[in-house]
Write an enzyme that holds these catalytic residues in place. Sequence first.
Site, mmCIF file in Angstrom:
data_model
loop_
_atom_site.group_PDB
_atom_site.id
_atom_site.type_symbol
_atom_site.label_atom_id
_atom_site.label_comp_id
_atom_site.label_asym_id
_atom_site.label_seq_id
_atom_site.Cartn_x
_atom_site.Cartn_y
_atom_site.Cartn_z
ATOM 1 N N CYS A 13 -62.378 -8.063 67.587
ATOM 2 C CA CYS A 13 -62.092 -8.825 68.799
ATOM 3 C C CYS A 13 -61.384 -7.919 69.816
ATOM 4 C CB CYS A 13 -61.206 -10.004 68.421
ATOM 5 S SG CYS A 13 -60.797 -11.096 69.783
ATOM 6 N N PRO A 14 -61.773 -7.954 71.043
ATOM 7 C CA PRO A 14 -62.687 -8.865 71.739
ATOM 8 C C PRO A 14 -64.098 -8.293 71.914
ATOM 9 C CG PRO A 14 -61.480 -7.661 73.390
ATOM 10 C CD PRO A 14 -61.002 -7.147 72.028
#
Length: 74
Positions: A13-14
């Site tokens: 993430c992201p």
Amino acid sequence: MSETHLNLRGLKCPLPALKTRKALQGVPSGGLLVVACTDPLAVIDIPALVNETGHSLEGQTEEAGALLFRIRKA
């Protein structure tokens, strides 16, 4: 309709959400984007991205340790 596959295994993430957003730009309207990723937060991020951008999440499954998302572009 066309089907595009995006392998995002190993990214954290992201990055899976950002790369999915970018890949959707290249998918024709009505086309299908199949995203495979291993980041557990993608379960939240990808559906939120799809909802935010007006596309359709046609399916979400787990296969061989990866999360698979089937996104239909609006």
